[in-house]
Design a protein around this motif. Structure first.
Motif, PDB file in Angstrom:
ATOM      1  N   PRO A 272       0.823  -1.209   0.000  1.00  0.00           N
ATOM      2  CA  PRO A 272       0.000   0.000   0.000  1.00  0.00           C
ATOM      3  C   PRO A 272       0.856   1.257   0.000  1.00  0.00           C
ATOM      4  O   PRO A 272       2.027   1.224   0.393  1.00  0.00           O
ATOM      5  CB  PRO A 272      -0.787  -0.125   1.308  1.00  0.00           C
ATOM      6  N   PRO A 273       0.289   2.383  -0.434  1.00  0.00           N
ATOM      7  CA  PRO A 273       1.038   3.643  -0.364  1.00  0.00           C
ATOM      8  C   PRO A 273       1.362   3.993   1.086  1.00  0.00           C
ATOM      9  O   PRO A 273       0.613   3.659   2.002  1.00  0.00           O
ATOM     10  CB  PRO A 273       0.069   4.666  -0.971  1.00  0.00           C
ATOM     11  N   ALA A 274       2.491   4.662   1.281  1.00  0.00           N
ATOM     12  CA  ALA A 274       2.868   5.111   2.618  1.00  0.00           C
ATOM     13  C   ALA A 274       1.806   6.068   3.154  1.00  0.00           C
ATOM     14  O   ALA A 274       1.214   6.838   2.381  1.00  0.00           O
ATOM     15  CB  ALA A 274       4.228   5.797   2.569  1.00  0.00           C
ATOM     16  N   PRO A 275       1.494   5.986   4.426  1.00  0.00           N
ATOM     17  CA  PRO A 275       2.136   5.193   5.488  1.00  0.00           C
ATOM     18  C   PRO A 275       1.421   3.879   5.769  1.00  0.00           C
ATOM     19  O   PRO A 275       1.468   3.382   6.889  1.00  0.00           O
ATOM     20  CB  PRO A 275       2.040   6.133   6.687  1.00  0.00           C
ATOM     21  N   GLY A 276       0.740   3.306   4.758  1.00  0.00           N
ATOM     22  CA  GLY A 276       0.005   2.075   4.969  1.00  0.00           C
ATOM     23  C   GLY A 276       0.917   0.902   5.278  1.00  0.00           C
ATOM     24  O   GLY A 276       2.115   0.931   4.981  1.00  0.00           O
ATOM     25  N   ARG A 277       0.351  -0.140   5.880  1.00  0.00           N
ATOM     26  CA  ARG A 277       1.103  -1.337   6.231  1.00  0.00           C
ATOM     27  C   ARG A 277       0.511  -2.545   5.518  1.00  0.00           C
ATOM     28  O   ARG A 277      -0.700  -2.637   5.303  1.00  0.00           O
ATOM     29  CB  ARG A 277       1.074  -1.572   7.749  1.00  0.00           C
ATOM     30  N   ILE A 278       1.352  -3.485   5.146  1.00  0.00           N
ATOM     31  CA  ILE A 278       0.925  -4.715   4.493  1.00  0.00           C
ATOM     32  C   ILE A 278       0.118  -5.553   5.483  1.00  0.00           C
ATOM     33  O   ILE A 278       0.541  -5.765   6.622  1.00  0.00           O
ATOM     34  CB  ILE A 278       2.142  -5.512   3.993  1.00  0.00           C
ATOM     35  N   ASP A 279      -1.034  -6.028   5.055  1.00  0.00           N
ATOM     36  CA  ASP A 279      -1.854  -6.939   5.856  1.00  0.00           C
ATOM     37  C   ASP A 279      -1.376  -8.356   5.556  1.00  0.00           C
ATOM     38  O   ASP A 279      -1.765  -8.957   4.545  1.00  0.00           O
ATOM     39  CB  ASP A 279      -3.328  -6.764   5.492  1.00  0.00           C
ATOM     40  N   LEU A 280      -0.525  -8.900   6.409  1.00  0.00           N
ATOM     41  CA  LEU A 280       0.079 -10.202   6.141  1.00  0.00           C
ATOM     42  C   LEU A 280      -0.941 -11.331   6.181  1.00  0.00           C
ATOM     43  O   LEU A 280      -0.830 -12.303   5.433  1.00  0.00           O
ATOM     44  CB  LEU A 280       1.204 -10.463   7.133  1.00  0.00           C
ATOM     45  N   ALA A 281      -1.929 -11.225   7.047  1.00  0.00           N
ATOM     46  CA  ALA A 281      -2.962 -12.257   7.077  1.00  0.00           C
ATOM     47  C   ALA A 281      -3.697 -12.298   5.743  1.00  0.00           C
ATOM     48  O   ALA A 281      -3.917 -13.374   5.171  1.00  0.00           O
ATOM     49  CB  ALA A 281      -3.934 -11.996   8.228  1.00  0.00           C
ATOM     50  N   ALA A 282      -4.086 -11.146   5.230  1.00  0.00           N
ATOM     51  CA  ALA A 282      -4.772 -11.094   3.940  1.00  0.00           C
ATOM     52  C   ALA A 282      -3.870 -11.584   2.817  1.00  0.00           C
ATOM     53  O   ALA A 282      -4.327 -12.266   1.892  1.00  0.00           O
ATOM     54  CB  ALA A 282      -5.252  -9.671   3.671  1.00  0.00           C
ATOM     55  N   ALA A 283      -2.580 -11.264   2.893  1.00  0.00           N
ATOM     56  CA  ALA A 283      -1.653 -11.662   1.834  1.00  0.00           C
ATOM     57  C   ALA A 283      -1.524 -13.172   1.730  1.00  0.00           C
ATOM     58  O   ALA A 283      -1.297 -13.719   0.649  1.00  0.00           O
ATOM     59  CB  ALA A 283      -0.280 -11.044   2.083  1.00  0.00           C
ATOM     60  N   PHE A 284      -1.687 -13.876   2.864  1.00  0.00           N
ATOM     61  CA  PHE A 284      -1.534 -15.326   2.872  1.00  0.00           C
ATOM     62  C   PHE A 284      -2.875 -16.041   3.057  1.00  0.00           C
ATOM     63  O   PHE A 284      -2.984 -17.033   3.767  1.00  0.00           O
ATOM     64  CB  PHE A 284      -0.535 -15.748   3.943  1.00  0.00           C
ATOM     65  N   GLY A 285      -3.890 -15.518   2.395  1.00  0.00           N
ATOM     66  CA  GLY A 285      -5.151 -16.245   2.310  1.00  0.00           C
ATOM     67  C   GLY A 285      -6.101 -16.058   3.458  1.00  0.00           C
ATOM     68  O   GLY A 285      -7.006 -16.880   3.650  1.00  0.00           O
ATOM     69  N   GLY A 286      -5.910 -15.021   4.278  1.00  0.00           N
ATOM     70  CA  GLY A 286      -6.873 -14.734   5.322  1.00  0.00           C
ATOM     71  C   GLY A 286      -6.417 -15.047   6.733  1.00  0.00           C
ATOM     72  O   GLY A 286      -7.132 -14.732   7.690  1.00  0.00           O
ATOM     73  N   ARG A 287      -5.240 -15.657   6.889  1.00  0.00           N
ATOM     74  CA  ARG A 287      -4.729 -15.901   8.236  1.00  0.00           C
ATOM     75  C   ARG A 287      -3.214 -15.862   8.210  1.00  0.00           C
ATOM     76  O   ARG A 287      -2.583 -16.159   7.194  1.00  0.00           O
ATOM     77  CB  ARG A 287      -5.195 -17.253   8.783  1.00  0.00           C
ATOM     78  N   LEU A 288      -2.645 -15.486   9.340  1.00  0.00           N
ATOM     79  CA  LEU A 288      -1.191 -15.447   9.428  1.00  0.00           C
ATOM     80  C   LEU A 288      -0.618 -16.865   9.372  1.00  0.00           C
ATOM     81  O   LEU A 288      -1.176 -17.787   9.971  1.00  0.00           O
ATOM     82  CB  LEU A 288      -0.761 -14.782  10.732  1.00  0.00           C
ATOM     83  N   PRO A 289       0.472 -17.075   8.653  1.00  0.00           N
ATOM     84  CA  PRO A 289       1.105 -18.397   8.643  1.00  0.00           C
ATOM     85  C   PRO A 289       1.464 -18.821  10.068  1.00  0.00           C
ATOM     86  O   PRO A 289       2.039 -18.026  10.827  1.00  0.00           O
ATOM     87  CB  PRO A 289       2.353 -18.185   7.779  1.00  0.00           C
TER      88      PRO A 289
END
Length: 231
Positions: A39-56
């Motif tokens: 995402p554009p700054a100052p946004g943060r990456i949603d890691l749960a969303a990036a890996f299918g809806g839950r954190l690894p």
């Protein structure tokens, strides 16, 4: 000065020889499904969303400059509970990595095909359990040392991103980059060098597979440095 640092190129070329039809097809079809959105700054990456809806369940690892992806895909196969983020701007290498991902059938890899610093800026703090910087461009000329990826500011950011106990792995086969890495990483207060004897950095760890680049031994003997993030 900050703007100059932001624009400074730390990686080499973006493209090599023309891609084969199958490689281009993977870039067009598989890459969009695996691409990590920043995402554009100052946004943060949603890691749960990036890996299918839950954190690894076993954490997130980051590899910067994965080349053709041999190491990245091997780690994904060996650690299915880990989410791996691979950063590589060289599209020919990305295409080769995608082919390996497809053959291996792994689903725990996400790719970013631009400057890794953009990912590093957008990751949440204390979100990484391991970081790999393997065989970065050595920028051997003295006037280009400011382009080397391993710098104090890079290590400072890693310290913010890594959980206590996380491991930082650095590797190089360039004889001038090895002392540079040691001089920058060893005195950093956030990292503890895990080597107790020379063999610890001259010998490849069992869970550190060789890549095609290493087998070519283009510049010299590979060395392997491991550091632990201390609290």
């Amino acid at each position: 000065m900050e703007e100059e640092t932001r624009r400074r190129t730390l990686h080499g070329r973006r493209r090599g020889k023309k891609l084969r039809a199958g490689q281009q097809s993977l870039l067009d079809t598989l890459l969009p499904r695996l691409a990590l959105a920043v995402p554009p700054a100052p946004g943060r990456i949603d890691l749960a969303a990036a890996f299918g809806g839950r954190l690894p369940p076993d954490g997130v690892w980051l590899e910067i400059g994965f080349g053709a992806g041999e190491h990245l895909v091997w780690q994904a196969e060996q650690h299915p509970g880990v989410g791996l983020i691979g950063c590589e701007p060289y599209l020919n290498g990305v295409a080769k990595c995608l082919a390996q991902i497809e053959r291996a059938g792994v689903g725990n890899i996400r790719l970013f095909t631009d400057d890794a610093r953009l990912v590093m800026a957008a990751l949440p703090e204390r979100s990484l359990a391991r970081v790999f910087v393997l065989f970065p461009d050595p920028w051997p000329k003295t006037r280009h040392h400011k382009r080397r990826f391993v710098q104090r500011e890079t290590l400072n950011r890693f310290a913010e991103l890594m959980v206590p106990g996380a491991e930082l792995r650095l590797a190089t086969d360039d004889p001038s980059y090895l002392p540079w890495m040691i001089e920058h990483a060893v005195p950093h207060p956030a990292f503890e060098w895990l080597a107790e004897r020379p063999a610890d950095w001259r010998r490849r760890p069992a869970d550190w597979p060789a890549t095609r680049y290493e087998r070519k031994q283009l510049a010299g003997t590979p060395t392997f440095l491991r550091f632990r993030r201390v609290d």
